[in-house]
Structure formats: structure tokens, C-alpha cells
Design an enzyme around this catalytic site. Sequence first.
Site, PDB file in Angstrom:
ATOM      1  N   HIS A  15      36.331 -21.009   7.924  1.00 20.89           N
ATOM      2  CA  HIS A  15      35.391 -22.232   8.194  1.00 20.89           C
ATOM      3  C   HIS A  15      35.234 -22.533   9.799  1.00 20.89           C
ATOM      4  CE1 HIS A  15      33.936 -25.996   8.300  1.00 20.89           C
ATOM      5  NE2 HIS A  15      34.948 -26.745   8.542  1.00 20.89           N
TER       6      HIS A  15
ATOM      7  N   HIS B 204      28.442 -12.968   0.747  1.00 19.48           N
ATOM      8  CA  HIS B 204      29.774 -12.410   1.268  1.00 19.48           C
ATOM      9  C   HIS B 204      30.677 -12.023   0.280  1.00 19.48           C
ATOM     10  CE1 HIS B 204      28.576 -12.610   5.456  1.00 19.48           C
ATOM     11  NE2 HIS B 204      28.238 -13.772   5.331  1.00 19.48           N
TER      12      HIS B 204
ATOM     13  N   ASN C 152      28.934 -12.105  12.221  1.00 22.64           N
ATOM     14  CA  ASN C 152      28.300 -10.837  11.723  1.00 22.64           C
ATOM     15  C   ASN C 152      27.905  -9.712  12.493  1.00 22.64           C
ATOM     16  OD1 ASN C 152      27.436 -12.381   9.040  1.00 22.64           O
ATOM     17  ND2 ASN C 152      25.661 -13.415  10.025  1.00 22.64           N
TER      18      ASN C 152
ATOM     19  N   TYR D  73      30.909 -24.569   4.420  1.00 24.32           N
ATOM     20  CA  TYR D  73      31.919 -23.786   4.274  1.00 24.32           C
ATOM     21  C   TYR D  73      33.108 -24.353   3.535  1.00 24.32           C
ATOM     22  CZ  TYR D  73      30.514 -19.544   6.692  1.00 24.32           C
ATOM     23  OH  TYR D  73      29.929 -18.550   6.998  1.00 24.32           O
TER      24      TYR D  73
END
Length: 736
Positions: free
Chosen positions: A353, A88, A162, A376
Site C-alpha cells: 500500500h 499484478h 514499476n 490498495y
Amino acid sequence: MNKDETPQDKNQIPRSYPVDENSKKRQLDSFSGDPRDQFYTTDQGLRITDTDNSLTVGDRGPTLLEDFHFREKMMHLDHESIPERVVHARGTGVHGYFQPYNDSFKEYTKAKFLTDPSTKTPVFVRFSTVVGSRGSADTVRDVRGFATKFYTSEGNYDLVANNMPPFFIQDAIKFPDLVHSIKPEPHNEMPQASAAHDNFWDFASLVPESTHMLMWVLSDRAIPRSFRMMEGFGVHTFRFINEAGKGRFVKLHWRPMLGVKSLVWDEAQKLAGKDPDYLRRDLWDAIEAGNYPEFELGVQIIEEEDEHAFAFDLLDATKLVPEELVPITPIGKMVLNRNPDNFFAETEQVAFHPGNLVPGIDVTNDPLLQGRLFSYLDTQLNRFNSSNFVEVPINRPVVPVHNINGAGFMRHTVSKGRVNYTPNSLGGGCPMMAPENMGGYVHYTERVEGHKIRKRSESFNDHYSQATLFWNSMTEVEKKHIVSALHFELGKVETKAVRERMVGNLAHVDLELAALTAEGIGVEAPTGSVAETVKNTVSALKEKLSTKKMVDESPAVSQEKGKKKTVSTLKVAILADKGVDEKQVTQLKEALKAQGVEAKIISKFLGTIKGSHGGELEADKSHITAASVLFDAVLVPDGKGCVELLKKQGDALHFLNETFKHCKTIGALGEGIALLQASDLKGVEYAQPASSGVSTSKGVVTAGSEADLTTFAEAFLTSLSEYRHWEREEKEMIPA
């Protein structure tokens, strides 16, 4: 045992999968001559028996923190990229707010930001691609990230989503393998931002649990027209908990109010060269123009007693819950209305997160989610080189923060007093623990028991049924696009054994799909007894699952079946030159603007264009700075002098041909029809240039010079609302 199988005897050395011998030699150069030196080890040289499954309590329990192999493996991935994100990396951000429609969700959750309709909760959203570096293009075939940070009155809540509901893998311990396989190959750092290479498809062919997600990535969902026109899915199963302490499983979804729209593959590839920032520019420009993107947040709610009622495991992130089984209930709406002031300070430094939770929302034992709770945080430590990244302005909550954190890089808080520990008496016991009835977070009580094992639940073993569900739900056009994507992706794979293995996997999805794929990539499709065995295997599984909740098709996953006909914020190019009917152009622009459509005048050169009635127009873009792929439709206005000039301009003719090839709406009036006739548009019927008639043929709208302009505009907008006219897709002879 066939050549691709590995023995299950724990004392037997596993065979290698068939690989290219040159690749194998390079890989083994780092090993000694002892064949046992090929075993997977930790950084300390400890040989590993299983790197596919995290250590859990029982086969459906939570991941254990003591799984040192998982932590080491994930830590390495999280720290491999400096300073950009490992995945990402390329993204764009925007501010906005979220507001629930009413207080009806108090029945399901005590999260205040979801139940108080009088409150607008500030949000920051980051849209992104997954695979490519920060310098890659926006329009590559890839999953899109859709991460939202809610600055709630109870602390920050992050929904890390997503634009596709399933994921590639079931257990987070496989995430480093997935990312390594899909990234550029390590020996030559190619290809960038693409899955179309041997390493990824080698991995995918050996990990059948990825098959469902691959179907989504091969579909048009992987090339969205705009971040404003794509869905978002929370992927994992979470929990809502109400004030009474009752928990329910939930799936969270974002729905764009503009509907879901995608590019076509040829268009996406050309846009990568014409404007690699196409999606981020589209989002920025829309907000600057006041066309604020809106998304509706919805939820699928599953009662705890129905946890095992489905033909799939709710904790399996490679699966979705079909809307036909559990409808989506709207909660509220998000409006994105402000661009960042500084890209680095906000978009680049924002840190998400999935463990940033608020009372009323909790995680589940999904093994992919459990691993992300570690990953994360760990990856942010690498990016910021400090645990104080939460003090960066974009990451700060809007509520007071009180804890005993120490010093370190990037420390912003000026702590007062002598006490930095708990419990204490010198500081009056502060900061003290909050009771649940005063907003204290309490994890959902759940009984967990089992042996410490590395084993996946048997309920995770069905890897193909939902891939078949997706394929069965597609229209013929969408199926054709998936097959074309397979031809491109697997056509780039040099190792024939990998291509053959993928076709074998696809046969379990659909034998016709496997045959169509094989035809384009130079391998044989399963036939005869092999095909019959596949049929029997699929039938046996379906019979086994027949007592569970399941569907064979889900129209909700098809873009075409759920198409929302809207023209708002679409872009139209008007081809013009000297002698154009400038009055007509002005009227058309006003008619389009009234419906939220943006029209730009495209000419050979920038500057003033003299019209046929003595007036003037200003060109917005020139041929060299514009292209049909930057627009959703094209218009050719009346004006004999203008059309005669356009006929001699190859760029203008190419503009039309390419628009036609990409199945977009085309319009022409009066003399403008002659330009369409001079191009290569095949099989289209036109209105008579001097008549009062209006004709619509395969998305091409034409009107004679005597036609009513309002009637033409209405017909053009109706055609534009269809977005694509797939009946033209067979016209592959268009030279564009």
C-alpha cells in the site's frame, strides 16, 4: 468538428466515436430504445457528467473523499477478481535487506532507515507482471511490478514501483477503464496477458495521455531478461521531510547492479512455451546458488521552489524527470538473499500500500497517487475478506502495534483488558497519541484552497513531448524494435479506425515513427497538409514550453546507451556428444565459472558422455529439455567425433541458428568451427580450424585447435559482455 471529436456544450448529447457496428449493436443490447439511455450512470442510476477526472480542490489539489463516483468506480474494480489480484496477479517474491551508504540524507529526510548506515532493514520484494492471470507466462510484453516492503524500526514502509517511470493515465478515476480495456475482452475472455487486441488500443487511441507510457511498453523494457536485470521506478512524485520540517519533492529509483538487459521479442514468445516460469525460476535459482541480486536505491531531489520550473507538471504520473535535468543521487543498496519458505503464505499474501509511510516520507497531490491510497486498501479487503490482513506474518511490522481495532476474520492479536476505545481513563489513556519528537507521524503542512471541481490542471495537457523525448533518445536498434512491436500490437487490431487513430497520435510523437508504423499495419500515414498541421502544433507547444526546464533527448532512458558490460550470472550452453574434447570442456567451464558465468552441457540425451581423451562428462540437459532461448550464449568445443554427430542432429543446428538470430555470442574451437560452417550463420569470418589464431566476427568467436585456451576464453567473455550483437539482426533469413 471532425468525426472523432465530442462537443463541449454541457447541454448537448455527445456523439459516439466511430466503432464497429456489430460491436456497437452488442453493446447497446442492454439499453432501451431511448438514446438518452446511453448515458454513463452510477449504480444508483445517477447520470455522470465526467468520469475522466476525480473531484479535487482546485485543478492541482488533493482528491476529495466525498467523490462518491470515484470511490464506487474504483471499488468495483478492486472487487472484481476472486481470489487473485485484479492486476499484478502473477508474481514472485524474495527476502533481503536494505542498508544506506552513509548518513548524508539526514539533510533531506528524517526516515531512519534511509539515514543510519549501521542498520540493515529487512525487506520483502514482489516482482510481477500486470495484466495476466496467475497462470500466464512470465515473458509476455507487459509492465513489471517492483514492490518493496521495508520492515523499518518506525513501522512498515512500502515502495510500490514499476520497471517503467511513467504511467498510462494521470487520474486514478481512469484506472478501471485502463484495466478493463487491457484485460481479456469480456465476451470471449481473450487474449490472455496481452495488450494486442482492439479494446486496449481503442482506449489508448482515445486517451492521448497514455502515449508516453506506450512508448516504454513497446520498447525492450517490456520484456526483461531477468527480474535481476531491470530497473524500478516509484512512478509518483513523493516528498522527503527532514527534522526541521523542510520538504522537498523526490522521485525514487532502483538500479540493478547487473545492469539492464532484455529479451528479444521472438525469444520472449518462445520462452513462454519452453518455460512459462522463466523469470521466477531465474530469480529463485540465482538466490539458491548464492548469486544474490543487488539494487541501488537512488533519488532525484527537487526543491519546492522549483515545483513549476519544468516543462511538465511534477504531479503528472505520465511524465518522468529527465536525469539530465535532475541527476540521481544514490542512497543505499538492497541485497536479496533468501527465497520464501512458502509461496502462498508469503508471496501470495503480501499486501502493499503506497500509504504505508514512515516519518520523513509523505505523498503529494498527484491525482493518480491520491486514488491509489484508496484503491490498495480496498482491493486487499476483497482478497482477504477481512481488514485483519495486516496481521498475516508477511505483512506484520517488526515494531509493536497498539491500536483499538476490533474483531473480524483472521484476527490474530489477543487483546487484553476491557478498553477498546479512545479517549479513555479506565486504561490509563492508552494507547495514547505520540508527539512528533517521539516518532509520531505528521503530514506535511501544505496550503490547499480552491473550488470543488472535476477538472484537470492545464499543466497536465501536454501528452506527446515526453513520448518524443523517449523516441529521440533511442538508438536505431531500439527504434526498430519499437516499430516492430507496433506492427505486432496494432497488427492484431481488427478495427481499422482504431489503427488509423493510433497512427494519428504517433504523428504527434514523430512523423517518421507514424509512417513506419502505418506501413506495417495497412493504413495511410499523415501527409501533406495534415502532416504540416501536426508539425505546426508540435512546434507551437515547444515554443510555449521553451521558458521551462526541458531537454530534447535523455540518453539515460536508453538501454543501449547506458549498457553495463558484465557477464556475471549469464548462462552458456556447451553443445557436446561422444568424442568431445572433455579436457577442453572442463577448462572452459572453470574459466567461465571464475567470472561468474554458469555453463551447462547440452547433449542429445541425458547421461554420461565419453570424451576423446578417455574421460567422461555428464550432460546437464537434453535437446528435448533445453533450448537456445534458455541461455545467453553457446559454445561448440573441439572433438572431431563429437562434431560429426552434431552435424546430423537438427536440434543442434537449430540451437546454433536460433542463437545467431537472437544476436547472442557464439563460440567454437577447432573442429567445432565445422559445425558453425554447416549451419546457416551468414557473413561470419572464422579462424582456421587447425591454426593458433583467435577470431571475433559479429559476436562469433572462433579459435583453431592450436590456440591458447585462455586467450579464447578472454575473447569469448568480452563478446559475451556485449550481451547482444545487433549487427546480425538484418540476417532475417536464418531459419530458426
